[in-house]
Structure formats: C-alpha cells, structure tokens
Write an enzyme that holds these catalytic residues in place. Structure first.
Site, PDB file in Angstrom:
ATOM      1  N   LYS A 246      -2.025  -1.548  -3.903  1.00  0.00           N
ATOM      2  CA  LYS A 246      -2.914  -0.386  -3.873  1.00  0.00           C
ATOM      3  C   LYS A 246      -2.118   0.897  -3.897  1.00  0.00           C
ATOM      4  O   LYS A 246      -1.150   0.975  -3.133  1.00  0.00           O
ATOM      5  CB  LYS A 246      -3.728  -0.480  -2.586  1.00  0.00           C
ATOM      6  CG  LYS A 246      -4.545   0.717  -2.230  1.00  0.00           C
ATOM      7  CD  LYS A 246      -5.217   0.515  -0.912  1.00  0.00           C
ATOM      8  CE  LYS A 246      -6.025   1.759  -0.584  1.00  0.00           C
ATOM      9  NZ  LYS A 246      -6.597   1.722   0.720  1.00  0.00           N
TER      10      LYS A 246
ATOM     11  N   LYS B 169       0.856  -1.180   0.000  1.00  0.00           N
ATOM     12  CA  LYS B 169       0.000   0.000   0.000  1.00  0.00           C
ATOM     13  C   LYS B 169       0.895   1.234   0.000  1.00  0.00           C
ATOM     14  O   LYS B 169       1.650   1.457   0.948  1.00  0.00           O
ATOM     15  CB  LYS B 169      -0.909  -0.006   1.223  1.00  0.00           C
ATOM     16  CG  LYS B 169      -1.796   1.223   1.305  1.00  0.00           C
ATOM     17  CD  LYS B 169      -2.817   1.096   2.414  1.00  0.00           C
ATOM     18  CE  LYS B 169      -3.662   2.355   2.494  1.00  0.00           C
ATOM     19  NZ  LYS B 169      -4.649   2.281   3.579  1.00  0.00           N
TER      20      LYS B 169
END
Ligand code: PBG
Length: 339
Positions: free
Chosen positions: A259, A207
């Site tokens: 992400k 992330k």
C-alpha cells in the site's frame, strides 16, 4: 529463433490483436468482482442518529462518511454486486490519547461491524481497520510515550484489546494497518487465547509513508499533525517492503498487503513472487482522487483509467484489491468491459 527480416516480417504479434474475440482469448489478466474489497467510512452520530445525513468527503468526490442507516444499504449493494468484502473505518465523535473508542464495544467501528454482519451474514467478508489513528486525539497510529514518540510495545497491547473488540463485534478479517513491529504475532496470540482462532489477519505489511493518503485524512477527520515516517516505510525502499511482508508471514499473517498500489508495483511484484499467502494491494484515497479529479476536468477517460489502474495492479501480482470503486467496477466487469 528466427528473426524478422526487413523485407517481410513473418513473426507478427499483431495477429493476436485484430479482433475483440482474439484479444479477449489471449488476455493475460482478467478481473473478477470477488477480488475486490470496498472500504467504507462510518461516522458516529453527534446527536439524534435518525436526523443524521451522509457527509460528503470533498477530497474524494463520490465517497461519503456513512450513517449507520446508509451503511446498511451500502453493504447490501456491495454483497449484491458480488465483490469479496467490505473494509470498515470508524469516524468517532470524540477522541482521546489512547483511542478509547476503538476498544469500546459501543464505539462506532464496533457498532458498524455488528450492523454490517447483520446485513451481510456470510455473503461477503466483513473486515475492519485495526489501527488507533482514527480514535486518537493526536492522530497517530499508536499511543505516545513521555517524549511524544509512538511507543511500539504499549501500542501492541492496545491492538490486542482492539482485536478482541472487533472479533466480538463479528469482524472476519482484521486489517492491521498500524505498522508496529510484532503486531501480527501479538494479535494472533490474543485472538487464539480468547477463542477467536478462526478470525483472520490481513497485514498491511509494506505500507509506505505516502502523500497519497492525503484525502483519507479528511475522510476520517484525522487529527494528525506531522508525519508517520517513524513507523511507515520510506517510499524509496523496495527491499524493505519484502522484508516486512516476510516477517508478517512468519508471524502468522493470513494475507499480506502492499500500500499504496500503483506507485509500488515493483514491491507488489516482489512480494507476490515470494509470498506463500495471498497478496493484496490497497488503491488508496489519493489514487482515487487523482483519477476522479482529472476525469472531472475531461482530461482523461474515467472508466478506462480506472479499469487500466486495476488491471495493472492485478497484472503486477495482486490477488485482491481494496478500492473505492469496488462496487462500480463489479458492474463493469460483469458487463465485460476492459481497459
Ligand atoms: C490507518 C490507515 C490509513 C489508510 C488506511 N488505514 C491512513 C494512514 O496510514 O495514514 C489510508 C487509506 C487511504 O488513503 O485510502 N488507519
């Protein structure tokens, strides 16, 4: 291998592109509704729940903060569309330093989870964001130490408590999005020792500290001042994305995630090549808003741009995708539309 001569090419890849049926037959990437998960924002009522309305999110045209009532309808529509799941985010009415609302069985996310399970049963996977940022008054994903820094190990204890609350509310897949070291192992251990060994973990492994989460901050009324660079990844670090995913798999993650999606397809491809568990990608709020904004001005074709983005993320190796277009995409996919 023979090569084409300038006089008469005999190797002609265009043969496979002449008609729709041929193009469809040789397509390397196919979309399926079951691969999609719809993120849903649910707002805690400030007064009389019956009087509450959905609140539009200005930076995400078409996306709203739902009431519990409209959550029910959205979950039913999602299940009917054939998508794989819904990922729930809570927008609490009050916040504090440790994010108490996250572990309160009566907190908005846990209440919403019960309702989603009531409506969906086992027809789709009810998933929950396991992170403190929506619930803290400082907006960070963890609790702070005396110097105002995010305290990794104290935060793990809060995540463990949150995991129990979410599992008891009926969540079937916990989305660990806080980027604390050791979070997967800590949550797995607690779930197993509390009789929740069947609850799965989706680790937001790679992330990145991205500007593309901008619209999400409005979506959850985030209180954050500053940045998350002390726990989320540097956008330039490709190798480290794979390292994080490898650690999470070793700690027991059932699914790992990259992400944002479109700006990180190289990382996604690396993780997909190495992973022994399913790999998902999150097409985040900013990715949604960029396409919606350009399409609203007539600068790009909305449907084609959306289908192309999802196709690209799938092509790069995603087994599943979280996208705010999930339900709408399911309809297009069933109608056979392609990028
Ligand atoms: C953390 C979380 C965030 C998103 C999903 N989970 C925000 C952040 O890390 O800053 C962003 C999703 C999006 O932008 O669509 N609870």
């Amino acid at each position: 291998m023979t090569v084409n001569t300038p006089e008469a090419p005999h190797i002609r890849p265009r043969r496979l592109r002449q008609i729709d049926a041929m193009r469809r037959s040789v397509a390397e990437t196919r979309l399926h509704p079951a691969d999609l998960t719809l993120p849903i924002f649910v707002r805690e009522s400030a007064g009389d729940p019956a009087a509450e309305q959905d609140v539009p999110i200005e930076a995400m045209p078409g996306v709203v903060q739902h009431t519990l009532d409209s959550l029910r309808k959205t979950v039913v529509r999602a299940a009917d569309s054939g998508i794989g799941g819904v990922m729930l985010f809570g927008v609490p009415h009050t916040r504090d330093a440790v994010g108490s609302g996250a572990t309160d069985p009566g907190g908005i996310l846990n209440v919403a989870t019960r309702i989603a399970r009531e409506e969906a049963g086992d027809t789709l996977v009810v998933q929950t964001d396991l992170c403190l940022d929506e619930f803290t008054d400082h907006g960070h994903c963890g609790v702070l130490d005396a110097h105002g820094n995010v305290d990794n190990d104290t935060t793990l204890e809060r995540y463990q408590e949150m995991a129990i609350a979410q599992a008891e509310a009926g969540s079937q897949l916990l989305g660990l999005s806080g980027m604390m070291d050791g979070q997967v192992a800590a949550v797995r251990k607690t779930l197993d020792s509390h009789g929740h060994s069947g609850v799965a973990i989706l680790a937001y492994s790679a992330k990145y500290a991205s500007a593309l989460y901008g619209p999400f901050r409005e979506a959850v009324d985030s209180q954050l001042v500053g940045h998350r660079r002390s726990y989320q990844l540097d956008p330039g670090n490709r190798r480290e994305g794979l390292r994080e995913a490898t650690i999470d798999i070793a700690e027991g993650a059932d699914i790992v995630m990259v992400k944002p999606a479109l700006s990180y397809l190289d990382v996604l491809s690396d993780v997909a090549a190495a992973s022994t568990v399913p790999v998902w990608a999150y097409q985040v709020s900013g990715e949604y808003s960029m396409i919606e904004a350009a399409a609203a001005r007539g600068w790009i074709e909305r449907e084609r741009a959306i289908l192309e983005s999802i196709t690209s993320i799938t092509r790069a190796g995603a087994d599943g995708i979280l996208t705010y277009w999930a339900t709408e995409l399911a309809t297009w996919i069933r109608e056979g539309r392609t990028a």
